[in-house]
Each structure stands twice: as structure tokens, then as C-alpha cells.
Scaffold this active site. Structure first.
Site, mmCIF file in Angstrom:
data_model
loop_
_atom_site.group_PDB
_atom_site.id
_atom_site.type_symbol
_atom_site.label_atom_id
_atom_site.label_comp_id
_atom_site.label_asym_id
_atom_site.label_seq_id
_atom_site.Cartn_x
_atom_site.Cartn_y
_atom_site.Cartn_z
ATOM 1 N N ASP A 150 71.474 37.614 39.436
ATOM 2 C CA ASP A 150 71.481 38.982 38.898
ATOM 3 C C ASP A 150 72.903 39.483 38.668
ATOM 4 O O ASP A 150 73.250 40.603 39.053
ATOM 5 C CB ASP A 150 70.730 39.920 39.841
ATOM 6 N N LYS B 123 74.440 51.544 53.798
ATOM 7 C CA LYS B 123 73.308 51.496 52.872
ATOM 8 C C LYS B 123 72.023 51.693 53.667
ATOM 9 O O LYS B 123 71.757 50.969 54.630
ATOM 10 C CB LYS B 123 73.296 50.150 52.151
#
Length: 311
Positions: free
Chosen positions: A143, A49
Site C-alpha cells: 500500500d 494512535k
């Protein structure tokens, strides 16, 4: 993971981008891009990432990214994507992550529309086990949603494989959907997670995604780890029928639905799944079912994964 792959602030050889062979593009994250990569000395395949410092700075999320790295690097659970290490150069921050070969749960939800109850039971059980682990470490995820859950290979017995492969009555599409009850599901994104060192502590920061937000977070009130219980209930509802429980085209009405806990069940829901969701989607955080009781609920104890595909 090879011992020389350590955070840039640690000891040992400094990890750089030159240590990796970069493969295909996997997707776009909140603040960067994700690529398939292979660490050259170990040949280990990872997800790399890439976060761009200029964007992180312009969005004023330096603190959020530092918190994500600190939390994710220090958690280890079968239902959490592993962050092996991270490093940086002048313009980028790199996260070296466990690969999820079957992608995002959200992509599968888009593909299939909704899932059979035993598949949902397996998904929610895996996610709940991860949440139980996080809560024991005084971490709120904040989340939970389909986009933040990745799919990895699970344990499928030869009996299941042979039964599925020999059943000529189902299509390839249906076959894959049935197999989903045997994958392993892992929480992947810790961008909104927070560690609260005080047991039972409360916070006021507004974060997360509206469709999954509990009333206390949406309204800017203080909240605790029960916020994750609500989000788990909203996720469960969406996986069963394909739509978030409080969704409306108008955001104002969505907010009203959340504040008033207004939602209804379709024919997709069984009595057990209704009871399960109702125990999580409760206005008062203190009245919501505990994560331990979630894992003991009959809905998560289903064992027959050879269910019919939803019509």
C-alpha cells in the site's frame, strides 16, 4: 525508549494511558485517531494512535490489525516510522509511534501540487531503501502511497542552510520546497503489509489503493514483492506531475488504464525520470526492475537539490 514501555503481552510494567500526557490532535487514521503525546517518566514525545475495538470488530479487520502490529513492531530502519510499543484497555488499542514533525507527504503534495525532480529523487530513494529492507525480510508492503509516507528532519548542511537563507530571490513557499530535498522520508502505515516466510512467495489477496495497484493485484491474480515496485513507480510519477499515472474520473477507465499500462508523460519529466518509471510500470512482474537496480538508477543518484520550483 524507556524499558518499561513494553507490549501488554510482554514482561515488566504494564503500560497504560495514564503513562502519557495527551497533547494536540494530529489526524485521523484508517481505524482511529492520532494524538501528540509525551511519556511522563522519560518525557519522550511520541505519536499516540488510538484504535477503537468496536470499529475494528465491525469492520472485521481484527486479523489485519494484529498483522500490522506484529510486522511493524519487528522492523527497524531509518526510513520506517518506529513503532515503540502498543498496549490496550477494554475498548481501545494504543500504538506508541515515532513522531514525524513535518506531517504527511500527501499534505505537502496537496500544498505544492508537484515537486522538483531532485526532491522526488530524495523521496523515492528513501522509500526504496525501506522497501529493500522489507523485501529482504520477505515483507510485502502492498500500500505505498503519499498518505503512508511521513516527513522527518533530515541532514541539512550549514552550507545548504546559509545558501537558502541568503537567497532573497525565492519566496517562503519556494524556500520550503527546496528544503524538502533534505528531509528524511519514512513509511508509516503497515495496515496492508504481509510477511511471506517463503522466499519468492506469491499471494492472491486484493488490497491497497486503486491508483497504485499493479494489474496482477487489481485483477485478483497471484503476486509477489514486485507489486511494491509498480506502486513505487506510480508514486514517483504522481510526485513529479501531481496526478497518478492511470487516474481517470471514471473508475472503470482507471482500471482499463492499469490493465493496459496506458499513461503518458508531461513536460515535467526528464529523460532519466521517464526511463526510471518505465522500468517499474511494466505489465509483467518478472520484467520489472529490481529494488537493487532501482537504488542504482541514475535518477536516484541526483545530487543537486537546489532546483527551481516547478511552475
Amino acid at each position: 525508549m524507556p524499558q518499561h514501555l513494553v507490549p501488554h503481552t510482554g514482561t515488566g510494567k504494564r503500560t497504560t494511558i495514564e503513562d502519557f500526557e495527551i497533547g494536540r490532535f494530529l489526524g485521523r487514521g484508517k481505524y482511529g485517531l492520532v494524538y501528540l503525546a509525551r511519556e511522563q517518566s522519560s518525557k519522550l514525545v511520541v505519536a499516540l494512535k488510538v484504535l477503537y475495538k468496536s470499529y475494528i470488530k465491525s469492520e472485521r479487520v481484527e486479523g489485519q490489525v494484529r498483522r500490522e502490529l506484529d510486522i511493524h513492531l519487528n522492523v527497524r530502519h531509518i526510513n520506517i516510522i518506529r513503532l515503540y510499543t502498543w498496549f490496550q484497555d477494554e475498548t481501545r488499542v494504543f500504538l506508541v509511534l515515532e513522531v514525524a514533525p513535518y506531517g504527511e507527504l500527501y499534505q505537502r503534495l496537496q500544498q505544492f501540487g508537484k515537486f522538483p525532480l531532485p526532491v522526488v529523487s530524495k523521496i523515492i530513494r528513501d522509500v526504496a531503501q525501506a522497501i529493500q529492507y522489507l523485501h529482504r525480510k520477505n515483507i510485502f508492503h502492498r500500500d505505498l502511497k503519499a498518505e503512508n509516507i511521513l516527513i522527518c528532519k533530515g541532514k541539512e548542511t550549514k552550507e545548504h542552510t546559509d545558501a537558502h537563507n541568503s537567497d532573497d530571490s525565492i519566496s517562503v513557499h519556494e524556500h520550503e520546497l527546496v528544503r524538502m530535498a533534505h528531509y528524511t522520508y519514512k513509511i508509516a502505515d503497515f495496515g496492508w503489509s504481509v510477511h511471506h516466510p517463503t522466499h519468492g512467495g506469491r499471494r492472491r489477496t486484493q488490497c491497497g489503493t486503486l491508483d497504485y495497484l499493479p494489474p496482477e493485484v487489481m485483477l485478483g491474480q497471484s503476486y509477489d514483492k514486485a507489486c511494491d515496485i509498480w506502486s513505487l513507480g506510480a508514486l514517483c510519477y504522481e510526485l513529479i506531475c501531481g496526478t497518478a499515472p492511470f487516474y481517470h474520473d471514471e473508475i472503470k477507465i482507471t482500471r482499463q488504464n492499469i490493465a493496459n499500462v496506458e499513461y503518458s508523460f508531461t513536460k515535467d519529466f526528464s529523460p532519466a525520470s521517464k526511463d526510471f518509471i518505465q522500468r517499474m510500470l511494466i505489465r509483467s512482474p518478472e520484467a520489472r526492475i529490481s529494488i537493487e537496480d532501482i537504488l542504482r538508477h541514475p535518477f536516484l543518484r541526483q545530487t543537486d537539490h537546489r532546483s527551481k520550483v516547478p511552475k
